[in-house]
Design a protein around this motif. Structure first.
Motif, PDB file in Angstrom:
ATOM      1  N   SER A 159      43.899  -3.945 -17.945  1.00  0.00           N
ATOM      2  CA  SER A 159      45.294  -4.058 -17.518  1.00  0.00           C
ATOM      3  C   SER A 159      46.232  -4.535 -18.618  1.00  0.00           C
ATOM      4  O   SER A 159      47.431  -4.588 -18.421  1.00  0.00           O
ATOM      5  N   GLY A 160      45.717  -4.890 -19.757  1.00  0.00           N
ATOM      6  CA  GLY A 160      46.557  -5.377 -20.843  1.00  0.00           C
ATOM      7  C   GLY A 160      45.890  -6.511 -21.575  1.00  0.00           C
ATOM      8  O   GLY A 160      44.692  -6.771 -21.394  1.00  0.00           O
ATOM      9  N   PRO A 161      46.637  -7.210 -22.398  1.00  0.00           N
ATOM     10  CA  PRO A 161      46.060  -8.290 -23.205  1.00  0.00           C
ATOM     11  C   PRO A 161      45.368  -9.388 -22.380  1.00  0.00           C
ATOM     12  O   PRO A 161      44.320  -9.871 -22.780  1.00  0.00           O
ATOM     13  N   LEU A 162      45.934  -9.743 -21.243  1.00  0.00           N
ATOM     14  CA  LEU A 162      45.296 -10.781 -20.428  1.00  0.00           C
ATOM     15  C   LEU A 162      43.948 -10.297 -19.906  1.00  0.00           C
ATOM     16  O   LEU A 162      42.975 -11.047 -19.900  1.00  0.00           O
ATOM     17  N   GLY A 163      43.876  -9.040 -19.501  1.00  0.00           N
ATOM     18  CA  GLY A 163      42.612  -8.471 -19.034  1.00  0.00           C
ATOM     19  C   GLY A 163      41.546  -8.503 -20.124  1.00  0.00           C
ATOM     20  O   GLY A 163      40.383  -8.821 -19.862  1.00  0.00           O
ATOM     21  N   GLY A 164      41.940  -8.187 -21.348  1.00  0.00           N
ATOM     22  CA  GLY A 164      41.010  -8.240 -22.479  1.00  0.00           C
ATOM     23  C   GLY A 164      40.558  -9.661 -22.756  1.00  0.00           C
ATOM     24  O   GLY A 164      39.386  -9.918 -23.041  1.00  0.00           O
ATOM     25  N   TRP A 165      41.492 -10.605 -22.656  1.00  0.00           N
ATOM     26  CA  TRP A 165      41.163 -12.017 -22.873  1.00  0.00           C
ATOM     27  C   TRP A 165      40.177 -12.502 -21.830  1.00  0.00           C
ATOM     28  O   TRP A 165      39.198 -13.192 -22.157  1.00  0.00           O
TER      29      TRP A 165
END
Length: 133
Positions: A86-92
């Motif tokens: 879903s974006g950077p937070l999902g990757g984190w």
């Protein structure tokens, strides 16, 4: 929500929504409203699709900054299961799960006791696959 483009019912809808979203980000006006974007995000809609969306161009943030984003996500959605793509937070979030697994196994990891405790205190889901068993 990542149906393939070839999906008979959803394929063209998803493609059109992603197109409208890209246009909005470019400053163009269309029928995709802020309210609709928020509703779709709440459903886990993935606006940047592909085999692996490019998140490398995003600004690097500290662990604490991403943790604060996680708290905001939880406030909005009521849980901490952020879609990985879903974006950077999902990757984190994905990286926290990997780091925690290594940490528990005694392997070298960026996870610390303090980080694990903070995540646990906010109800972080370290094993998202367990939710679907």
């Amino acid at each position: 929500c990542r149906p393939p483009k070839q999906h008979p019912e959803l394929g063209s809808f998803v493609s059109k929504i992603r197109q409208y979203f890209r246009e909005r980000e470019e400053g163009k006006t269309n029928s995709l409203t802020d309210e609709r974007v928020k509703e779709l995000m709440g459903l886990g809609f993935v606006f940047s699709a592909g085999k692996s969306p490019n998140f490398a161009s995003t600004v690097k943030k500290s662990w604490e900054e991403r943790f604060q984003e996680l708290l905001e996500f939880k406030k909005v959605h009521g849980h901490t299961v952020v879609p990985q793509l879903s974006g950077p937070l999902g990757g984190w979030v994905r990286m926290q799960r990997i780091a925690y697994k290594k940490f528990k196994a005694g392997e070298k990891s960026t996870m610390t006791v303090e980080k694990a405790l903070k995540l646990t205190e906010v109800g972080f889901c370290f094993d998202a696959s367990a939710r679907f068993k």
